[in-house]
Write a protein that holds these residues in place. Structure first.
Motif, mmCIF file in Angstrom:
data_model
loop_
_atom_site.group_PDB
_atom_site.id
_atom_site.type_symbol
_atom_site.label_atom_id
_atom_site.label_comp_id
_atom_site.label_asym_id
_atom_site.label_seq_id
_atom_site.Cartn_x
_atom_site.Cartn_y
_atom_site.Cartn_z
ATOM 1 N N VAL A 7 40.055 23.017 19.998
ATOM 2 C CA VAL A 7 39.170 22.401 21.142
ATOM 3 C C VAL A 7 38.165 23.595 21.477
ATOM 4 C CG1 VAL A 7 38.797 21.435 23.280
ATOM 5 C CG2 VAL A 7 40.669 20.753 21.699
ATOM 6 N N VAL A 8 38.700 24.664 21.972
ATOM 7 C CA VAL A 8 37.736 25.780 22.316
ATOM 8 C C VAL A 8 36.784 26.140 21.477
ATOM 9 C CG1 VAL A 8 37.809 28.109 23.135
ATOM 10 C CG2 VAL A 8 39.726 26.543 23.792
ATOM 11 N N GLU A 9 37.169 26.155 20.094
ATOM 12 C CA GLU A 9 36.234 26.593 18.827
ATOM 13 C C GLU A 9 35.313 25.487 18.761
ATOM 14 O OE1 GLU A 9 37.182 28.007 14.613
ATOM 15 O OE2 GLU A 9 38.995 28.885 15.822
ATOM 16 N N ARG A 10 35.458 24.477 18.743
ATOM 17 C CA ARG A 10 34.590 23.250 18.732
ATOM 18 C C ARG A 10 33.481 23.390 19.661
ATOM 19 N NH1 ARG A 10 37.317 18.550 19.720
ATOM 20 N NH2 ARG A 10 36.195 18.148 21.705
ATOM 21 N N VAL A 11 33.940 23.547 20.915
ATOM 22 C CA VAL A 11 32.921 23.695 22.304
ATOM 23 C C VAL A 11 32.016 24.781 22.007
ATOM 24 C CG1 VAL A 11 32.950 24.148 24.637
ATOM 25 C CG2 VAL A 11 34.420 22.376 23.860
ATOM 26 N N ALA A 12 32.810 26.146 21.543
ATOM 27 C CA ALA A 12 31.977 27.128 21.310
ATOM 28 C C ALA A 12 30.874 26.926 19.880
ATOM 29 C CB ALA A 12 32.758 28.444 20.975
ATOM 30 N N ARG A 13 31.363 26.335 19.196
ATOM 31 C CA ARG A 13 30.410 26.383 17.995
ATOM 32 C C ARG A 13 29.179 25.530 18.551
ATOM 33 N NH1 ARG A 13 32.506 27.829 13.002
ATOM 34 N NH2 ARG A 13 34.789 28.053 13.089
ATOM 35 N N LYS A 14 29.493 24.357 19.176
ATOM 36 C CA LYS A 14 28.278 23.582 19.599
ATOM 37 C C LYS A 14 27.549 24.355 20.481
ATOM 38 C CE LYS A 14 27.460 19.255 22.037
ATOM 39 N NZ LYS A 14 28.127 18.018 23.042
ATOM 40 N N LYS A 15 27.711 25.145 21.451
ATOM 41 C CA LYS A 15 27.122 26.092 22.273
ATOM 42 C C LYS A 15 26.498 26.980 21.294
ATOM 43 C CE LYS A 15 25.407 27.328 26.265
ATOM 44 N NZ LYS A 15 24.312 26.287 26.785
ATOM 45 N N LEU A 16 26.925 27.534 20.548
ATOM 46 C CA LEU A 16 26.306 28.515 19.414
ATOM 47 C C LEU A 16 25.255 27.917 18.808
ATOM 48 C CD1 LEU A 16 28.998 30.819 17.701
ATOM 49 C CD2 LEU A 16 27.257 31.641 19.251
ATOM 50 N N ALA A 17 25.406 26.533 18.438
ATOM 51 C CA ALA A 17 23.989 26.028 17.611
ATOM 52 C C ALA A 17 22.839 25.868 18.573
ATOM 53 C CB ALA A 17 24.419 24.655 17.198
ATOM 54 N N GLN A 18 23.286 25.854 20.051
ATOM 55 C CA GLN A 18 22.269 25.479 21.235
ATOM 56 C C GLN A 18 21.441 26.721 21.428
ATOM 57 O OE1 GLN A 18 24.220 23.868 24.267
ATOM 58 N NE2 GLN A 18 24.222 21.814 23.445
ATOM 59 N N LEU A 19 22.197 27.876 21.409
ATOM 60 C CA LEU A 19 21.719 29.420 21.508
ATOM 61 C C LEU A 19 20.708 30.113 20.738
ATOM 62 C CD1 LEU A 19 24.936 30.869 23.020
ATOM 63 C CD2 LEU A 19 22.853 30.081 24.364
ATOM 64 N N GLY A 20 20.681 29.394 19.527
ATOM 65 C CA GLY A 20 19.862 29.988 18.613
ATOM 66 C C GLY A 20 19.887 31.273 18.090
ATOM 67 N N ASP A 21 18.888 31.876 17.766
ATOM 68 C CA ASP A 21 18.807 33.248 17.284
ATOM 69 C C ASP A 21 18.523 34.366 18.349
ATOM 70 O OD1 ASP A 21 19.012 34.394 14.799
ATOM 71 O OD2 ASP A 21 16.810 34.492 14.363
ATOM 72 N N LEU A 22 19.582 34.802 18.928
ATOM 73 C CA LEU A 22 19.706 35.931 19.729
ATOM 74 C C LEU A 22 20.078 37.068 19.232
ATOM 75 C CD1 LEU A 22 20.820 33.848 22.994
ATOM 76 C CD2 LEU A 22 18.512 34.663 22.568
ATOM 77 N N GLU A 23 19.959 38.403 19.979
ATOM 78 C CA GLU A 23 20.637 39.482 19.666
ATOM 79 C C GLU A 23 22.241 39.234 19.775
ATOM 80 O OE1 GLU A 23 20.685 43.887 21.958
ATOM 81 O OE2 GLU A 23 18.633 42.569 21.631
ATOM 82 N N PRO A 24 22.957 39.844 18.928
ATOM 83 C CA PRO A 24 24.332 39.355 18.802
ATOM 84 C C PRO A 24 25.130 39.927 20.147
ATOM 85 C CG PRO A 24 23.828 40.580 16.797
ATOM 86 C CD PRO A 24 22.498 40.448 17.858
ATOM 87 N N LEU A 25 24.809 40.879 20.907
ATOM 88 C CA LEU A 25 25.419 41.289 22.091
ATOM 89 C C LEU A 25 25.132 40.064 23.204
ATOM 90 C CD1 LEU A 25 27.015 43.409 23.557
ATOM 91 C CD2 LEU A 25 24.843 44.567 24.333
ATOM 92 N N VAL A 26 23.971 39.816 23.276
ATOM 93 C CA VAL A 26 23.414 38.798 24.222
ATOM 94 C C VAL A 26 24.096 37.463 23.879
ATOM 95 C CG1 VAL A 26 21.465 37.389 24.887
ATOM 96 C CG2 VAL A 26 21.213 39.669 24.623
ATOM 97 N N LEU A 27 24.235 37.264 22.671
ATOM 98 C CA LEU A 27 24.626 35.947 22.277
ATOM 99 C C LEU A 27 26.350 35.943 22.562
ATOM 100 C CD1 LEU A 27 24.036 33.525 20.238
ATOM 101 C CD2 LEU A 27 24.994 34.397 18.480
ATOM 102 N N ARG A 28 27.057 36.834 22.230
ATOM 103 C CA ARG A 28 28.604 37.044 22.519
ATOM 104 C C ARG A 28 28.445 36.886 24.224
ATOM 105 N NH1 ARG A 28 28.730 40.584 18.373
ATOM 106 N NH2 ARG A 28 28.490 42.401 19.701
#
Length: 153
Positions: A107-128
């Motif tokens: 469940v945590v992974e699914r929620v995280a994947r969905k959010k990652l898709a929304q965040l788009g192309d960011l610097e890896p540190l900012v993304l994390r």
């Protein structure tokens, strides 16, 4: 004008959607029924099995976990705000997780994947950092968040 009894008004409310005991009591008081009438109505509903905080907590937890992937901590807080004691909430959440065979890590992974898709192309540190903050605000466990962020970024 003939006013509907507190009991009948409460029945009408329950026909529309489930309520916790405290929320229904508050609703009756807002509608200007006396505290005694509200208590009597609540007592009758509980005695007749029409109002049950444990069932309410389980229904609420089931819908939130399955629909939004809510964390146990977030659910416990939400239920507490709705007037459900923490031990009743914890039992209900555990029942739902067991009954629905929910993989909490998934469940945590699914929620995280969905959010990652929304965040788009960011610097890896900012993304994390943003993903970590998002999951922390949702009430997930820190160890769980670290694991998911490490796997996905």
């Amino acid at each position: 004008m003939n006013r509907v009894s507190a009991y009948n008004y409460a029945l009408n409310l329950l026909a529309a959607r489930p309520y916790s005991t405290r929320a229904l009591h508050r609703k009756l008081i807002q509608k200007e029924y006396s505290a005694a009438d509200a208590d009597d109505a609540i007592g009758r509903l509980v005695a007749n099995g029409l109002l049950d905080d444990a069932k309410f907590a389980e229904q609420y937890a089931r819908s939130k976990i399955l629909a939004t992937g809510a964390s146990k901590r977030r659910l416990t807080q939400d239920l507490y705000r709705k007037g459900i004691k923490s031990d009743v909430a914890a039992t209900a959440i555990d029942h739902v997780v067991a009954d629905e065979e929910i993989d909490t890590a998934g469940v945590v992974e699914r929620v995280a994947r969905k959010k990652l898709a929304q965040l788009g192309d960011l610097e890896p540190l900012v993304l994390r950092r943003r993903l970590f903050g998002f999951l922390a605000r949702r009430g997930y466990d820190v160890d769980e968040i670290k694991r998911v962020v490490a796997v996905l970024t």
